[in-house]
Scaffold this motif. Structure first.
Motif, mmCIF file in Angstrom:
data_model
loop_
_atom_site.group_PDB
_atom_site.id
_atom_site.type_symbol
_atom_site.label_atom_id
_atom_site.label_comp_id
_atom_site.label_asym_id
_atom_site.label_seq_id
_atom_site.Cartn_x
_atom_site.Cartn_y
_atom_site.Cartn_z
ATOM 1 N N ASN A 68 0.827 -1.204 0.000
ATOM 2 C CA ASN A 68 0.000 0.000 0.000
ATOM 3 C C ASN A 68 0.864 1.257 0.000
ATOM 4 N N GLU A 69 0.219 2.397 0.028
ATOM 5 C CA GLU A 69 0.940 3.666 -0.110
ATOM 6 C C GLU A 69 1.901 3.923 1.039
ATOM 7 N N SER A 70 1.617 3.359 2.200
ATOM 8 C CA SER A 70 2.501 3.570 3.349
ATOM 9 C C SER A 70 3.693 2.615 3.358
ATOM 10 N N GLY A 71 3.746 1.673 2.393
ATOM 11 C CA GLY A 71 4.857 0.728 2.323
ATOM 12 C C GLY A 71 4.607 -0.566 3.058
ATOM 13 N N ALA A 72 3.430 -0.706 3.699
ATOM 14 C CA ALA A 72 3.068 -1.964 4.345
ATOM 15 C C ALA A 72 2.454 -2.896 3.295
ATOM 16 N N TYR A 73 2.323 -4.165 3.654
ATOM 17 C CA TYR A 73 1.805 -5.163 2.721
ATOM 18 C C TYR A 73 0.511 -5.759 3.277
ATOM 19 N N VAL A 74 -0.540 -5.741 2.445
ATOM 20 C CA VAL A 74 -1.860 -6.210 2.857
ATOM 21 C C VAL A 74 -2.149 -7.548 2.173
ATOM 22 N N PHE A 75 -2.690 -8.510 2.933
ATOM 23 C CA PHE A 75 -3.119 -9.787 2.369
ATOM 24 C C PHE A 75 -4.377 -9.542 1.536
ATOM 25 N N ARG A 76 -4.185 -9.333 0.250
ATOM 26 C CA ARG A 76 -5.316 -9.008 -0.637
ATOM 27 C C ARG A 76 -6.183 -10.231 -0.896
ATOM 28 N N VAL A 77 -5.564 -11.390 -1.097
ATOM 29 C CA VAL A 77 -6.271 -12.665 -1.216
ATOM 30 C C VAL A 77 -5.475 -13.688 -0.431
ATOM 31 N N ALA A 78 -6.149 -14.520 0.348
ATOM 32 C CA ALA A 78 -5.463 -15.564 1.120
ATOM 33 C C ALA A 78 -6.368 -16.789 1.191
ATOM 34 N N THR A 79 -5.801 -17.965 0.919
ATOM 35 C CA THR A 79 -6.605 -19.179 0.889
ATOM 36 C C THR A 79 -5.928 -20.289 1.679
ATOM 37 N N GLY A 80 -6.684 -21.376 1.891
ATOM 38 C CA GLY A 80 -6.139 -22.530 2.595
ATOM 39 C C GLY A 80 -5.726 -22.186 4.010
ATOM 40 N N GLY A 81 -4.555 -22.641 4.389
ATOM 41 C CA GLY A 81 -4.066 -22.389 5.733
ATOM 42 C C GLY A 81 -3.782 -20.935 6.040
ATOM 43 N N LEU A 82 -3.746 -20.087 5.012
ATOM 44 C CA LEU A 82 -3.508 -18.655 5.225
ATOM 45 C C LEU A 82 -4.795 -17.831 5.174
ATOM 46 N N ALA A 83 -5.942 -18.497 5.037
ATOM 47 C CA ALA A 83 -7.206 -17.772 4.834
ATOM 48 C C ALA A 83 -7.503 -16.798 5.965
ATOM 49 N N GLU A 84 -7.139 -17.166 7.198
ATOM 50 C CA GLU A 84 -7.463 -16.298 8.330
ATOM 51 C C GLU A 84 -6.669 -14.982 8.309
ATOM 52 N N TRP A 85 -5.660 -14.918 7.445
ATOM 53 C CA TRP A 85 -4.876 -13.689 7.360
ATOM 54 C C TRP A 85 -5.436 -12.717 6.316
ATOM 55 N N SER A 86 -6.542 -13.057 5.711
ATOM 56 C CA SER A 86 -7.137 -12.176 4.701
ATOM 57 C C SER A 86 -7.368 -10.788 5.280
#
Length: 387
Positions: A68-86
């Motif tokens: 994002n604009e602030s330089g952080a990274y957002v979980f835009r799509v997450a599936t399987g074992g990473l789904a809860e990080w969406s």
């Protein structure tokens, strides 16, 4: 980086997953690339990429992280074992590592047993022991990263690394597609909202009506606990809900007396006309249910389809309450405005018949705060004087 607590059974030690050979990998890449040219509806264009990664690396969890604009990274799509990080945001040391990934500009593989920074930061789900990251770049811009978590180690060959990099490139294409889609949607919305505002501005009795209905409706949706995507859908649907009145004769719209049956039939057609106006624009299809159904009644006696209860889309049920309240508390050619307290009584009495009782209750709860915000938005035209 903040972590989450999970409990999961660890995988068998030494287990490995068999990965597809070169031809299946190439076929998968071709399928993903082709799918990006057929993106329709509300689904994310990243979905095809995520599914491709799952096929390529037999992944237990896949995510697309967008910078994002602030330089952080957002979980835009997450599936399987990473789904809860969406929708979760990575910052701090994790964000710095992803910037390092872009500087390296190559796929990074890591294991929990290595006890390095990559494993600590990016083996996010419990029980995950192997991972991979690929930078997503567009014209030398840091766009994001493609992340894989696996419970078992995998034996990757050169073709898998190459295919994973290609999928990251396709994720960059998907991101551009998404931004283009959003830009086109904003453009269409601005043009059509301008038409609606121009229609309302011609009549001092309805000026600002759609903006007020949108504000009321969004506040109701928040009170009901609806998610941000649904709130945005409600807001945009409200701004366009009366677009079909463009095709209704002005003598009907401005008539001071009660409409006769033929005039009422023409007036009621505005919901279908509005749907027809918007239908050719595929990006606006999510707005069609609200535009078509905002005059349905909770007991099934409304129009155009006689839908009943929760068969009526939630945006239409909300819009019906907001629309009726604003109409009752605004002067119209055929009657003077009602006091707000009287209008609330009317809504309460019609709950269960004309309106969804839950929506009416939510509106009563939020109205005092909304009233303070909108008190200067409703025009107060002078009553017409007889010549």
């Amino acid at each position: 980086m903040q972590t989450k607590t999970q409990t999961t059974q660890a995988p068998r030690s030494g287990a490995t997953a068999d990965l597809p050979g070169p031809l299946p990998a190439l076929q998968m890449l071709n399928q993903v690339a082709r799918s990006l040219g057929w993106i329709e509806g509300a689904g994310s264009p990243f979905v095809a990429v995520v599914e491709g990664v799952g096929t390529l690396l037999r992944a237990d969890g896949v995510a697309v992280l967008v910078r994002n604009e602030s330089g952080a990274y957002v979980f835009r799509v997450a599936t399987g074992g990473l789904a809860e990080w969406s929708d979760y945001t990575l910052s701090g040391s994790a964000s710095e590592l992803l910037d390092t990934l872009h500087f390296r500009d190559k796929v990074t593989l890591f294991k929990r047993s290595q006890r390095n920074a990559w494993g600590r930061e990016f083996l996010l789900a419990a029980g995950m022991h192997w991972g991979a990251l690929a930078p997503i770049r567009v014209r030398d811009q840091k766009v994001g990263a493609l992340l894989v978590n696996n419970r078992h180690a995998v034996h990757v060959r050169a073709e898998h690394i190459e295919a994973f990099e290609n999928l990251a490139t396709l994720a960059g294409v998907a991101g551009q597609e998404e931004r283009l889609r959003e830009g086109l949607e904003d453009l269409f919305m601005s043009v059509i909202v301008s038409l609606t505002m121009a229609l309302e501005a011609k009549d001092p009795y309805t000026e600002g009506h759609s903006v007020r209905v949108a504000a009321y409706s969004e506040a109701i949706g928040k009170q009901l606990g609806l998610n941000s995507a649904t709130l945005d859908l409600i807001h945009r649907s409200c701004l366009l809900h009366d677009i079909g009145k463009i095709a209704v004769d002005e003598t009907i719209l401005a008539k001071k007396g009660r409409l006769n049956p033929m005039e009422r039939e023409k007036m009621d057609m505005h919901v279908l006309i509005g749907e027809d106006i918007l239908r050719p624009i595929a990006l606006l299809h999510p707005l069609l249910p609200g535009v078509r159904h905002h005059h349905e009644k909770f007991d099934g006696s409304g129009y155009p389809d006689g839908l009943k209860g929760e068969d009526i889309p939630i945006e239409a049920r909300i819009m019906a309450v907001a629309d009726a309240f604003d109409a009752m508390t605004s002067s119209r050619p055929y009657r003077e405005q009602l006091p707000e307290e009287d209008a609330l009584v009317e809504l309460r009495q019609a709950a269960g018949a004309q309106f969804d009782p839950r929506v009416v209750a939510a509106f009563e709860q939020i109205y005092p705060a909304v009233k303070r915000t909108l008190e200067n938005l409703r025009p107060r035209p002078e009553p017409a004087t007889e010549p």
